[in-house]
Write an enzyme that holds these catalytic residues in place. Sequence first.
Site, PDB file in Angstrom:
ATOM      1  N   GLY A   1     -28.585  36.170 -40.254  1.00  0.00           N
ATOM      2  CA  GLY A   1     -29.597  36.484 -41.255  1.00  0.00           C
ATOM      3  C   GLY A   1     -30.721  37.343 -40.723  1.00  0.00           C
TER       4      GLY A   1
ATOM      5  N   HIS B   1     -27.549  45.434 -39.041  1.00  0.00           N
ATOM      6  CA  HIS B   1     -26.580  44.605 -39.760  1.00  0.00           C
ATOM      7  C   HIS B   1     -25.910  45.387 -40.889  1.00  0.00           C
ATOM      8  CE1 HIS B   1     -29.392  41.353 -38.248  1.00  0.00           C
ATOM      9  NE2 HIS B   1     -28.235  40.906 -37.821  1.00  0.00           N
TER      10      HIS B   1
END
Length: 291
Positions: A31, A37
């Site tokens: 996260g 990402h």
Amino acid sequence: MDIFSEILPLREQIKAWKREGKRIAFVPTMGNLHEGHLTLIRTAREHADIVVASIFVNPMQFNNADDLTNYPRTLDEDVEKLTAENVDLVFTPTPEIMYPEGLEKQTTVDVPVISTILEGASRPGHFKGVSTVVNKLFNIVQPDVACFGEKDFQQLALIRQMVIDMALDVEIVGVPTVREMDGLAMSSRNNLLTLNERQRAPVLARTMRWISSQMRGGRNDYLSLIEDASDQLRAADLQPDEIFIRDARTLQEPTEETTQAIILMAAFLGQVRLIDNLVVELAAASNDEEE
């Protein structure tokens, strides 16, 4: 985008896609998503019909309880970013889902040698936590391909070895490090830096590039080179944690036959531990005898 926190409904959806002949790519994350990402997500899309991401802050891989507590958790924002990238499914399990009997009773996966050298020597148990959770996520998601960032170079090597040793039918794709405009490697931990610390953070990448230039220029007194680099970090109020120069293929000490080396660096800036790495192409060793 489907969002599942339970294993069973996720598996049912995966099975449905598999029956349709869909190729599935997987991007595991903890996260606090950033452009690095999202680059993994885009790379995954290039390799498959379906992209699955996971968001799970894995307690098994943290050596420091405060580090686990302070790790940024931004689930709502992360879901928005994944939705914008057209991710098909995100898996958001809790520790109770992943480790229903607790960490003490969890079967673990330990990759020998590579998990105990370099960063593994200073963070005992860290890589066992990584290999265990990734192996479990692979078993849950059953991906055809999985994407990992090259910023965590030793972790990527560990996962590749685990896939080989456990005969897992997963293609592992390494994705180059994504950097800020000033050279700092993107990381969720960058959000923990103060403004002053953030301004000094690029020194890590600059020092790494300086080591690279010295090596490409023929310097091979690596212990002295590492000490000089450590001095540069200290001068900018970064506390060197680890600096390694290794053969990029074996992660062992470079030899005369090494043609590609890897610089692995970690330093503390305040309370934040930053990591980075850089591959260095060396002059090819010649074993040819003179005629």
